[in-house]
Structure formats: structure tokens, C-alpha cells
Write an enzyme that holds these catalytic residues in place. Structure first.
Site, PDB file in Angstrom:
ATOM      1  N   VAL A  52     -24.851 -11.663  -8.536  1.00 44.60           N
ATOM      2  CA  VAL A  52     -24.288 -10.826  -9.345  1.00 44.60           C
ATOM      3  C   VAL A  52     -24.092  -9.211  -8.902  1.00 44.60           C
ATOM      4  CG1 VAL A  52     -24.333 -11.817 -11.445  1.00 44.60           C
ATOM      5  CG2 VAL A  52     -26.280 -10.335 -10.648  1.00 44.60           C
ATOM      6  N   GLU A  53     -23.227  -8.201  -9.094  1.00 45.27           N
ATOM      7  CA  GLU A  53     -23.228  -7.046  -8.581  1.00 45.27           C
ATOM      8  C   GLU A  53     -24.514  -6.187  -8.667  1.00 45.27           C
ATOM      9  OE1 GLU A  53     -18.937  -7.347 -10.240  1.00 45.27           O
ATOM     10  OE2 GLU A  53     -20.854  -8.837 -10.144  1.00 45.27           O
ATOM     11  N   SER A  54     -25.192  -6.377  -9.700  1.00 43.17           N
ATOM     12  CA  SER A  54     -26.212  -5.614  -9.816  1.00 43.17           C
ATOM     13  C   SER A  54     -27.754  -5.927  -9.121  1.00 43.17           C
ATOM     14  CB  SER A  54     -26.688  -5.765 -11.355  1.00 43.17           C
ATOM     15  OG  SER A  54     -26.871  -7.060 -11.963  1.00 43.17           O
ATOM     16  N   GLY A  55     -27.381  -7.158  -8.203  1.00 38.02           N
ATOM     17  CA  GLY A  55     -28.496  -7.270  -7.214  1.00 38.02           C
ATOM     18  C   GLY A  55     -29.107  -8.823  -7.189  1.00 38.02           C
TER      19      GLY A  55
END
Length: 219
Positions: A52-55
Site C-alpha cells: 500500500v502507498e503508505s508503506g
């Protein structure tokens, strides 16, 4: 999430079939979230790595308002490092939504009628990923569908088409994708299209769908 969850299930089930063992994956918000559910049901979730983009890397992405969190993540990096992965082609496949698609395979994912949402990480994720799977309905606003053991019936068409001659704005360029030799498919609740040098090509029609009435007459 869709009010008619049947539609999301049909799209998610078909889109999840594009996953391959050892794929590094990104799944977008909305309809694409159904892909992770079907990957878990089929056992494929244990054979791929979701990001996911948040890490978050590994585990199962949280849906809805908590989207961006990851349950049981194997590791968590900062967002800048995660986008280094995306920007440098580190993904094998991604599943993204879209507002509309045109005959050239361009996708508008940020500009609706009288509204502008911003493209966010969509552009980074789709620009270099080898296989891009768009998960969206054929039309919207009033669409109702039944699924009886894989036999799909369109009970009511939506009043707003999502496959159009020209998109309002380009979030994803079909021309650039072809130049980059990316594989791009568009999974709907009734059929699947693939991007080719000549534009969109219909490659699959689901059982129960009438090719002429439910698809060709509406393009």
C-alpha cells in the site's frame, strides 16, 4: 464501496485471476479492494506480496475509511521509499479504479462531472507497472446486476456510461502504456477489454451476457 456489492464481487473475482505466484502487487481503493478478498479465498494471497502507498508490505490491506493500513504487514517503510519502489517499476501488477475509459485505452481517474479529485499516487503506480488491471463498472448511476453461480444478468443499466469516445481528462495514457510495453486490461461486471495498438479489444464476455445487447450496442 459499491451499494450493490454483487457488482464488486463479480469484478474482484475476475480481476484476481490475473495474479501470479510471487507477484508484487498494489491494490487501489474502491472496487479493486475486492481483489484482495478473492486472493485470500483462493489461497493466492499467501503467494503474492501486497503493498500500500503508505508503506506497508505484505499482509492484508484494510478497506474503507481505514484504507492505507495493513493487517499483519511483513514490514513498513516510509512513503517516500514505497514510491521509489513504484516509480522504478518494482510492481508486477496493480489493480486500479477509474471514472471513465475511452476508445484509445486512456483512463480518467480524477475528474468527474463538476468535480476534481486529484490523481494522487495513481499516476506513479500505473506508469511503470508491468500489468495494469482497471476495475470499473461498464456504466453507473442505477446499474443493477444479478450473479447466479457465475451467470451474470443485467437487471438495470446505469444512466451514465463509463466507456466513452474521449475521456474528460487523462490520468493514464494508453499510448504511453503501449510504448512502455505494459499489459493493460479493463475488468467490468460483464466483460473484459484489453489494450492493443488499435485501441480497446473485447477479449472476454461473461456467461449470461448478451454480446450485442449488453455490450456492443452500448459502445
Amino acid at each position: 464501496m459499491l451499494k450493490d456489492n454483487t457488482i464488486g464481487k463479480i469484478i474482484g473475482r475476475r480481476a484476481a485471476k490475473e495474479l501470479r505466484v510471487d507477484d508484487i502487487v498494489n491494490i487501489g481503493i474502491g472496487i479493486p479492494e475486492m481483489v484482495s478478498r478473492y486472493a485470500r479465498k483462493s489461497g493466492m494471497l499467501d503467494m503474492v506480496t501486497l503493498t500500500v502507498e503508505s508503506g506497508g508490505i505484505g499482509g492484508f490491506p484494510v478497506s474503507g475509511e481505514a484504507f492505507g493500513a495493513m493487517i499483519g504487514a511483513a514490514s513498513v517503510y516510509n512513503m517516500a521509499n514505497q514510491f521509489d519502489l513504484y516509480n522504478n517499476g518494482g510492481l508486477d501488477i496493480c489493480f486500479m479504479g477509474g471514472i471513465e475509459v475511452d476508445r484509445f485505452g486512456n483512463v480518467n481517474a480524477h475528474k468527474g462531472p463538476g468535480a476534481f479529485a486529484g490523481v494522487g499516487g495513481f499516476a506513479n503506480i500505473t506508469a511503470k507497472t508491468a500489468t495494469v488491471v482497471f476495475c470499473l463498472t461498464f456504466d453507473t448511476k442505477g446499474l443493477a446486476v444479478e450473479d447466479n453461480d457465475g451467470i451474470v444478468t443485467i437487471k438495470n443499466e446505469g444512466s451514465i456510461p463509463k466507456f466513452v469516445n474521449d475521456v474528460r481528462s487523462i490520468s493514464f495514457s494508453g499510448k504511453r502504456a503501449l510504448a512502455n510495453r505494459q499489459r493493460v486490461i479493463y475488468v467490468t461486471e460483464r466483460c473484459v477489454f484489453e489494450l492493443t495498438e488499435k485501441g480497446l479489444k473485447l477479449i472476454e464476455v461473461y456467461p449470461g451476457i448478451d454480446l450485442e445487447h449488453d455490450i456492443l450496442n452500448k459502445l
